[in-house]
Design an enzyme around this catalytic site. Structure first.
Site, mmCIF file in Angstrom:
data_model
loop_
_atom_site.group_PDB
_atom_site.id
_atom_site.type_symbol
_atom_site.label_atom_id
_atom_site.label_comp_id
_atom_site.label_asym_id
_atom_site.label_seq_id
_atom_site.Cartn_x
_atom_site.Cartn_y
_atom_site.Cartn_z
ATOM 1 C CG HIS A 57 -10.015 -5.658 -4.086
ATOM 2 N ND1 HIS A 57 -10.482 -5.110 -2.701
ATOM 3 C CD2 HIS A 57 -9.497 -4.639 -4.519
ATOM 4 C CE1 HIS A 57 -9.901 -3.802 -2.406
ATOM 5 N NE2 HIS A 57 -9.402 -3.526 -3.721
ATOM 6 C CE LYS A 112 -2.872 4.266 2.076
ATOM 7 N NZ LYS A 112 -3.937 3.631 1.294
ATOM 8 N NE ARG A 133 -12.370 1.847 -8.538
ATOM 9 C CZ ARG A 133 -11.987 2.446 -7.168
ATOM 10 N NH1 ARG A 133 -12.430 1.720 -6.289
ATOM 11 N NH2 ARG A 133 -11.329 3.171 -7.108
ATOM 12 C CB SER A 182 -11.007 -0.793 0.501
ATOM 13 O OG SER A 182 -10.797 -2.213 -0.064
HETATM 14 O O1 PNS Z 1 -5.128 -0.138 -2.913
HETATM 15 P P1 PNS Z 1 -4.262 1.145 -3.438
HETATM 16 O O2 PNS Z 1 -4.147 1.895 -2.319
HETATM 17 O O3 PNS Z 1 -4.672 1.939 -4.579
HETATM 18 O O4 PNS Z 1 -2.758 0.799 -3.836
HETATM 19 C C1 PNS Z 1 -1.753 1.771 -4.193
HETATM 20 C C2 PNS Z 1 -0.482 1.029 -4.418
HETATM 21 C C3 PNS Z 1 -0.077 0.220 -2.866
HETATM 22 C C4 PNS Z 1 -0.418 -0.007 -5.507
HETATM 23 C C5 PNS Z 1 0.471 1.998 -4.532
HETATM 24 O O5 PNS Z 1 0.562 2.965 -3.495
HETATM 25 C C6 PNS Z 1 2.059 1.518 -4.451
HETATM 26 O O6 PNS Z 1 2.538 0.897 -5.387
HETATM 27 N N1 PNS Z 1 2.777 1.648 -3.537
HETATM 28 C C7 PNS Z 1 3.973 1.166 -3.553
HETATM 29 C C8 PNS Z 1 5.190 2.300 -3.530
HETATM 30 C C9 PNS Z 1 5.432 2.767 -4.674
HETATM 31 O O7 PNS Z 1 6.146 1.838 -5.392
HETATM 32 N N2 PNS Z 1 5.231 4.013 -5.288
HETATM 33 C C10 PNS Z 1 5.491 4.578 -6.536
HETATM 34 C C11 PNS Z 1 4.357 4.158 -7.440
HETATM 35 S S1 PNS Z 1 4.446 5.150 -8.995
#
Ligand code: PNS
Length: 173
Positions: free
Chosen positions: A19, A43, A93, A131
């Site tokens: 990150h 979560k 990645r 993570s």
């Molecule tokens: O670190 P992560 O778990 O890969 O992050 C995922 C994250 C938080 C970026 C994604 O789940 C997100 O954007 N969540 C917010 C809800 C949202 O907008 N969902 C629609 C995405 S298409």
């Protein structure tokens, strides 16, 4: 000239060197970079609380003038508009990340076409790092050197020890 404000969203549970690599790359490209921790009530299984994740990210980005740390709840695109952001930064990645990231980027574009998703690759040495894997290694007392900053490594060891002592605590009644 138009300012490019990018949001780097994620769970950051905890922040890894991968990150941080991406944050360092991103802050050179954008005028402002907001690292945004998703406050996802579904979560409930996170290792670190939101405040702890904020603290770790703030400590690790304190030397970067155009980087700030924030949290968001709900749709990422709603948050981007609130923040006047024109870009979302995501890391890719390996090929395995691509399918999910593409789906998310295209759905986000459908919701809000004014916000562009920008993908960046972390250094190859972090291409296997996540993570989730860091949490797993920590839970078995494995080596974390080079995967997370020392500050985060200490927090991980402490958290695992706390969890272990909570599991083995003898009930008083
Ligand atoms: O670190 P992560 O778990 O890969 O992050 C995922 C994250 C938080 C970026 C994604 O789940 C997100 O954007 N969540 C917010 C809800 C949202 O907008 N969902 C629609 C995405 S298409």
């Amino acid at each position: 000239m138009k300012q490019i404000v990018a949001i780097y969203p994620g769970s950051f549970d905890p922040v890894t060197n991968g990150h941080l690599d991406l944050i360092h790359r991103g802050c050179k490209l954008f005028d402002r970079l907001v690292v945004a921790i998703a406050r996802n009530p579904d979560k409930g299984d996170s290792l670190f609380s939101l405040d702890e994740r904020i603290e770790m990210l703030k400590a690790m980005t304190a030397d970067l003038d155009n980087v700030s740390v924030d949290t968001f709840e709900g749709l990422l695109m709603t948050y981007c508009i609130e923040k006047n952001a024109n870009a979302v930064l995501r890391g890719i990645r390996a090929v395995s990340d691509y399918e999910f990231e593409l789906q998310m980027a295209l759905m986000n574009r459908k919701i809000e076409p004014r916000v562009e998703t920008v993908f960046m690759m972390p250094a190859e040495k972090y291409s296997y790092l996540s993570s989730r894997i860091v949490r797993e290694i920590a839970s078995f007392g494995g080596p974390l050197t080079g995967l997370v900053p020392e500050f985060v490594e200490e927090r991980l060891h402490r958290r695992v020890a706390e969890k272990r002592s909570a599991t083995f605590a003898i009930p008083t009644k």
